[in-house]
Design a protein around this motif. Structure first.
Motif, short mmCIF file in Angstrom:
data_model
loop_
_atom_site.label_atom_id
_atom_site.label_comp_id
_atom_site.label_asym_id
_atom_site.label_seq_id
_atom_site.Cartn_x
_atom_site.Cartn_y
_atom_site.Cartn_z
N ASP A 171 -3.92 4.37 4.33
CA ASP A 171 -2.79 3.84 5.10
C ASP A 171 -1.61 3.72 4.12
O ASP A 171 -1.57 2.81 3.30
CB ASP A 171 -3.15 2.49 5.70
CG ASP A 171 -2.13 1.99 6.70
OD1 ASP A 171 -0.99 2.51 6.71
OD2 ASP A 171 -2.46 1.08 7.49
N ILE A 194 2.04 2.95 2.98
CA ILE A 194 3.13 2.09 3.41
C ILE A 194 4.45 2.58 2.84
O ILE A 194 4.51 3.09 1.72
CB ILE A 194 2.88 0.61 3.03
CG1 ILE A 194 2.70 0.46 1.51
CG2 ILE A 194 1.68 0.06 3.77
CD1 ILE A 194 2.61 -0.99 1.05
N HIS A 254 -2.85 7.52 7.86
CA HIS A 254 -2.02 6.65 8.69
C HIS A 254 -0.82 6.27 7.82
O HIS A 254 -0.94 6.14 6.60
CB HIS A 254 -2.76 5.39 9.11
CG HIS A 254 -3.91 5.63 10.03
ND1 HIS A 254 -4.69 4.60 10.54
CD2 HIS A 254 -4.45 6.76 10.53
CE1 HIS A 254 -5.64 5.10 11.31
NE2 HIS A 254 -5.52 6.41 11.31
N SER A 282 2.29 3.35 7.54
CA SER A 282 2.81 2.08 8.04
C SER A 282 4.25 1.91 7.55
O SER A 282 4.51 1.90 6.35
CB SER A 282 1.96 0.91 7.56
OG SER A 282 0.69 0.91 8.19
N ASN A 325 2.24 3.43 12.02
CA ASN A 325 2.22 2.02 12.39
C ASN A 325 3.59 1.39 12.19
O ASN A 325 4.20 1.53 11.11
CB ASN A 325 1.18 1.27 11.54
CG ASN A 325 -0.19 1.89 11.62
OD1 ASN A 325 -0.69 2.18 12.71
ND2 ASN A 325 -0.81 2.11 10.47
N ALA A 346 5.46 -1.87 11.57
CA ALA A 346 5.15 -3.20 11.08
C ALA A 346 6.33 -4.16 11.27
O ALA A 346 7.46 -3.85 10.89
CB ALA A 346 4.78 -3.15 9.60
N THR A 370 7.16 -6.77 9.57
CA THR A 370 6.70 -7.24 8.27
C THR A 370 6.89 -8.72 8.05
O THR A 370 6.07 -9.36 7.39
CB THR A 370 7.40 -6.44 7.16
OG1 THR A 370 7.15 -5.05 7.37
CG2 THR A 370 6.91 -6.84 5.79
N HIS A 403 1.72 -3.62 13.79
CA HIS A 403 1.25 -4.62 12.82
C HIS A 403 2.22 -5.80 12.91
O HIS A 403 3.39 -5.67 12.54
CB HIS A 403 1.27 -4.01 11.41
CG HIS A 403 0.88 -4.96 10.32
ND1 HIS A 403 -0.40 -5.01 9.79
CD2 HIS A 403 1.60 -5.88 9.63
CE1 HIS A 403 -0.44 -5.92 8.83
NE2 HIS A 403 0.77 -6.47 8.72
N ASP A 417 -3.14 -3.83 14.46
CA ASP A 417 -3.76 -4.57 13.37
C ASP A 417 -3.97 -6.01 13.79
O ASP A 417 -3.09 -6.64 14.40
CB ASP A 417 -2.87 -4.54 12.13
CG ASP A 417 -2.78 -3.16 11.50
OD1 ASP A 417 -3.46 -2.23 11.98
OD2 ASP A 417 -2.03 -3.01 10.52
#
Length: 360
Positions: free
Chosen positions: A88, A90, A128, A130, A156, A158, A160, A188, A212
């Motif tokens: 994943d 980021i 994936h 994010s 994804n 996010a 955050t 997320h 998530d």
């Protein structure tokens, strides 16, 4: 919607936490027993402990395991070494995150992501991606990213810092859905404003296919959307079980908490003991006839328990029912005796209160 449990990674980022390999593996195996399809085992580049926990879980669970990685080849290599099924990756994408956490332009960041994604793919990992702070990123930048990265199984989005509410989540997803495949979107959410679960449900209603979650919201700051809340609310309001063993939800979450040495407040939704405990006379009387009168969901449906307590506030109607359950005639004198005993000895459980009614 499929659930990606991030408890092992997010909880490790809480202050003062230092889980052992054994704790992470045992907690991960419990989540696998629940039927969670994805388990994020950790952030492999942070050290051998996360990598070894990931290796052990990859060989012992049915769920697909994932490891977090920054958009850096060395991070991806750490995920490969950790034997994760999924990496994943980021990437900051909002203006403020690009400036203050990465110190690079958007094009430079996208170039980094391209290199990391390509490296992961060539080594056989499912990818994936994010996008950090996605819900505060301009829609055009999000659409552009989806168009430039068609390969990742999920991208994804996010939230955050937990900065959005269901209304703005819905607006973002509706706008994005006009240009990209909603089935490629994951979400997320953090719970900084107390709406992590609500935001996840808004995403579910918008058609998002992965989210998530973490047990009891464990995670940095206020934590993440709670696994148990999302599942219970989804089943109660939508009849949707997220493909997991819902009748084991509460005991498995409790097992994870015990394994990690964590606890919840008594009033924590779903898992807190007081959330399924009733002592008010009005409540307990009604619930002796039909528990759903004062319950949003049946806790036994998810492996939990309800607790009816009887004491000084039980009232005459409650005492009458207890006496009848004890097989006696609820005369005024008997009711007065039972109420006096309840006030003196309570609070008592239903079985204890019924025994008391038999004695008096």
């Amino acid at each position: 919607m499929l659930l990606n449990d991030v408890t092992l990674r997010e909880a490790s980022q809480m202050p003062g936490r230092d889980y052992s390999i054994e704790q992470k593996v045992e907690a991960g195996e419990a989540l696998d027993d629940l039927g969670v399809p994805y388990i994020q085992t950790g952030f492999a580049v942070t050290g051998e402990r996360d990598r070894e926990a990931s290796r052990q879980l990859a060989s012992s669970v049915s769920a697909e395991t994932s490891s977090l990685a920054r958009s850096i080849v060395d991070d991806v290599n750490a995920a490969i070494d950790a034997e994760a099924d999924i990496v994943d990756i980021i990437l900051p994408l909002s203006d403020s995150q690009l400036e203050h956490t990465l110190g690079k332009s958007r094009e430079e960041a996208i170039s980094m992501a391209d290199e990391a994604v390509t490296h992961a793919e060539t080594h056989g990992l499912t990818v994936h991606v994010s996008l950090m702070d996605a819900f505060r990123t301009e829609i055009g930048h999000l659409v552009d990213f989806f168009e430039r990265f068609p390969v990742p199984e999920y991208i994804n989005l996010a939230d955050t810092v937990g900065a959005r509410t269901p209304k703005t989540v819905q607006e973002t997803l509706d706008a994005l859905g006009e240009s990209v495949d909603i089935n490629q979107i994951g979400v997320h959410f953090h719970d900084d404003m107390g709406v992590g679960t609500a935001n996840t449900l808004a995403a579910f209603e918008a058609g998002v296919t992965k989210a998530d979650v973490s047990v009891a919201s464990l995670g940095e700051r206020a934590g993440n959307a709670a696994l148990e809340e999302v599942v219970v609310a989804g089943e109660a309001d939508h009849g949707y079980e997220f493909g997991i063993e819902t009748n084991r939800l509460v005991p498995v979450c409790e097992r994870v908490l015990d394994t990690l040495g964590e606890s919840v407040q008594p009033r924590k939704p779903v898992l807190g003991e007081e959330t399924t405990t009733h002592e008010s006379g009005l409540h307990t009387v009604a619930m002796l006839h039909d528990p759903s009168v004062f319950e949003p969901f049946d806790p036994t449906r998810f492996g939990g328990e309800r607790h009816l307590l009887f004491g000084g506030g039980t009232g005459r109607a409650g005492a009458r029912i207890l006496i009848e359950r004890a097989g006696s005639e609820p005369t005024d004198e008997r009711i007065d005796e039972v109420l006096s005993s309840l006030e003196r000895e309570g609070p008592l459980t239903l079985d204890q209160a019924t025994d008391l009614a038999e004695r008096d």
